[in-house]
Design a protein around this motif. Structure first.
Motif, mmCIF file in Angstrom:
data_model
loop_
_atom_site.group_PDB
_atom_site.id
_atom_site.type_symbol
_atom_site.label_atom_id
_atom_site.label_comp_id
_atom_site.label_asym_id
_atom_site.label_seq_id
_atom_site.Cartn_x
_atom_site.Cartn_y
_atom_site.Cartn_z
ATOM 1 N N ASP A 64 0.836 -1.197 0.000
ATOM 2 C CA ASP A 64 0.000 0.000 0.000
ATOM 3 C C ASP A 64 0.866 1.240 0.000
ATOM 4 O O ASP A 64 2.034 1.199 0.391
ATOM 5 N N ASN A 65 0.298 2.349 -0.479
ATOM 6 C CA ASN A 65 1.099 3.539 -0.749
ATOM 7 C C ASN A 65 0.923 4.646 0.296
ATOM 8 O O ASN A 65 1.350 5.770 0.065
ATOM 9 N N GLY A 66 0.291 4.315 1.422
ATOM 10 C CA GLY A 66 0.174 5.312 2.489
ATOM 11 C C GLY A 66 -0.935 6.321 2.288
ATOM 12 O O GLY A 66 -1.092 7.250 3.080
ATOM 13 N N THR A 67 -1.726 6.140 1.215
ATOM 14 C CA THR A 67 -2.831 7.073 0.979
ATOM 15 C C THR A 67 -4.015 6.731 1.871
ATOM 16 O O THR A 67 -4.138 5.620 2.389
ATOM 17 N N ALA A 68 -4.910 7.704 1.990
ATOM 18 C CA ALA A 68 -6.140 7.468 2.743
ATOM 19 C C ALA A 68 -6.964 6.369 2.081
ATOM 20 O O ALA A 68 -7.566 5.544 2.764
ATOM 21 N N TYR A 69 -6.969 6.335 0.725
ATOM 22 C CA TYR A 69 -7.837 5.346 0.088
ATOM 23 C C TYR A 69 -7.323 3.927 0.270
ATOM 24 O O TYR A 69 -8.119 3.001 0.331
ATOM 25 N N ALA A 86 -5.702 2.996 3.069
ATOM 26 C CA ALA A 86 -6.021 2.733 4.472
ATOM 27 C C ALA A 86 -7.493 2.342 4.606
ATOM 28 O O ALA A 86 -7.843 1.412 5.335
ATOM 29 N N THR A 87 -8.355 3.049 3.870
ATOM 30 C CA THR A 87 -9.786 2.748 3.942
ATOM 31 C C THR A 87 -10.091 1.418 3.265
ATOM 32 O O THR A 87 -10.756 0.548 3.837
ATOM 33 N N ARG A 114 -2.881 2.173 -8.017
ATOM 34 C CA ARG A 114 -2.341 3.531 -7.921
ATOM 35 C C ARG A 114 -1.095 3.653 -7.060
ATOM 36 O O ARG A 114 -0.727 4.754 -6.658
ATOM 37 N N TYR A 135 -8.726 1.474 -5.254
ATOM 38 C CA TYR A 135 -8.770 2.942 -5.185
ATOM 39 C C TYR A 135 -10.203 3.444 -4.972
ATOM 40 O O TYR A 135 -10.480 4.184 -4.030
ATOM 41 N N CYS A 170 -12.203 5.080 -1.746
ATOM 42 C CA CYS A 170 -12.670 6.467 -1.871
ATOM 43 C C CYS A 170 -14.183 6.566 -1.643
ATOM 44 O O CYS A 170 -14.737 7.651 -1.793
ATOM 45 N N TRP A 171 -14.829 5.463 -1.352
ATOM 46 C CA TRP A 171 -16.285 5.461 -1.183
ATOM 47 C C TRP A 171 -16.973 5.944 -2.465
ATOM 48 O O TRP A 171 -17.920 6.716 -2.435
ATOM 49 N N PHE A 172 -16.458 5.487 -3.600
ATOM 50 C CA PHE A 172 -16.941 5.944 -4.904
ATOM 51 C C PHE A 172 -16.969 4.730 -5.827
ATOM 52 O O PHE A 172 -16.006 3.969 -5.835
ATOM 53 N N SER A 187 -9.186 -1.694 5.165
ATOM 54 C CA SER A 187 -9.766 -1.893 6.496
ATOM 55 C C SER A 187 -11.277 -2.042 6.403
ATOM 56 O O SER A 187 -11.978 -2.028 7.406
ATOM 57 N N ARG A 188 -11.770 -2.189 5.172
ATOM 58 C CA ARG A 188 -13.211 -2.174 4.959
ATOM 59 C C ARG A 188 -13.605 -3.428 4.169
ATOM 60 O O ARG A 188 -12.979 -3.720 3.139
#
Lengths: 204, 207
Positions: free
Chosen positions: B11-16, B18-19, B55, B178, B182-184, B22-23
């Protein structure tokens, strides 16, 4: 005229960053090269720009320096923050419980320079599709100014924080703001106005 | 390494990331997550399957290409997801971007045209064309031993799998982690809900 630093974390540099609206300039630096800049190097910039694609673990390791920077300068944070790197970003990200056309509808609060001339509809839709602007709340800290909200429950969306030293933080909890910088659309001027505003940090 | 069932994800340390990681349904398929900056022979010890999540920066992966080549040479399975520019870090893989149409589905009659061409492949078990359909970012070229699993409207591959560099490579231009993170784009969550269980059984059943 303001000088900005963009920390790049993707192979390609986005067009509106590589070719910023004049008269502003944006220096592009590989994100991890931040570690090679001394604090004096950072003082050369009026503001810093962080993408939703930034490595937030790395930013967390640089938290002290970022905190000192935003005390006097401008900082734009795009995206959701899952690895907090500033005290103001510790509140966590909460997605809208349901992401529907109704809840994704953006409303703009009164009187901020960045959103002047733009309507909520302009931010809600890109070519008729909702959700690009934002899909949840980066919980704002006490004292933040809420600029936009989402849906009928007015979930906080964009917000700013002013630092005592004149610095200013702009939090945009969604896709990178410059993706709305398309000529011929109502949001074409949002990016230059945001740079104008960020560049005003430290000047009262 | 070839028989190690352990699945790791880069993983690249982005919020997406992490989300996404963990989801559900992407929170339980892996035993180890490795920050891209910490990818090394040491962190890959015991790993049989390495998923490079969507990404991850292709330039930063290219700096670690020798390590990734050693992983493959040791019999590892590499899963390279979309928007990672595999042409920059996998010898013999080419990438051609396509202008992404983010709005194709506004026309009710429209079809993006992504098709599965290897429905018998275990990684695509139970999946339909619709499960692969959200955005097209580009197409791939790969050595002849790599088998196209899905193609775009032009008939060009955007997903391939086969023997590669001494191990096996699955490579795609689709970027479900990704969007899921991003919830998208709910289609991407559906994709992961089918693909990741397939991946887990593929890594244990097909050695």
């Amino acid at each position: 005229v303001a000088r900005f630093l963009f920390l790049s974390s993707t192979v390609e540099v986005p067009g509106p960053v590589a070719r910023p609206p004049p008269p502003h300039t944006i220096a592009v630096l590989d994100q991890y090269q931040l570690d090679t800049l001394c604090d004096d190097d950072l003082l050369a910039f009026d503001g810093m720009i962080l993408s939703m694609h930034a490595d937030q673990r790395h930013l967390g390791a640089a938290a002290r320096r970022l905190d000192a920077f935003v005390e006097r300068s401008g900082l734009l944070v795009n995206g959701h923050v899952m690895h907090p790197f500033l005290p103001e970003l510790a509140g966590g990200f909460a997605p809208l419980p349901e992401r529907t056309l109704e809840t994704l509808t953006v409303a703009i609060g009164p009187g901020h320079d960045v959103f002047r001339g733009v309507s909520g509809v302009d931010l809600t839709f890109r070519r008729g599709v909702a959700g690009f602007w934002a899909r949840g709340t980066q919980t704002p800290p006490r004292g933040a100014t809420i600029l936009t909200t989402l849906g009928p429950k007015h979930a906080p969306c964009d917000w700013t924080v002013a630092r005592p030293g004149g610095g200013r933080l702009f939090m945009h909890p969604g896709n990178d703001v410059w993706t709305f910088h398309e000529s011929g659309t109502a949001t074409a001027d949002l990016w230059p106005k945001l740079l104008d505003w960020l560049g005003g940090a430290g000047h009262g | 390494m070839a028989d190690a069932p352990l699945i790791a994800v880069v993983d690249n340390g982005t919020a997406y990331h992490a989300t996404a990681l963990s989801r559900p349904p992407a929170d339980a398929f892996y035993a180890r997550s490795i920050p891209l900056t910490e990818l090394s022979d040491e962190t890959l010890t015991g790993v049989g399957t390495l998923v490079v999540a969507c990404r991850c920066n292709g330039r930063w992966l290219a700096e670690r290409r020798a390590c990734l080549a050693r992983f493959l040479a040791g019999g590892g399975r590499l899963i390279a997801m979309g928007e990672t520019r595999p042409d920059l870090w996998l010898d013999g893989v080419g990438f051609s971007p396509r202008e992404t149409n983010y709005w194709w589905w506004l026309d009710k009659e429209a079809r993006l045209g992504i098709r599965i061409v290897a429905p018998d492949h275990p990684l695509l078990a139970g999946m339909t064309d619709a499960d692969l359909t959200w955005h097209e970012h580009g197409v791939l070229t790969a050595p002849p031993q790599m088998r196209p699993l899905a193609v775009n409207a032009e008939g060009l591959p955007l997903m391939l799998e086969g023997p590669f560099g001494g191990g096996r490579l699955f490579v795609t231009t689709l970027d479900p982690f990704y969007h899921h993170g991003c919830w998208f784009m709910p289609a991407t969550t559906r994709f992961l809900g089918k693909f990741l269980p397939n991946l887990c059984s593929w890594t244990t059943r097909y050695r």
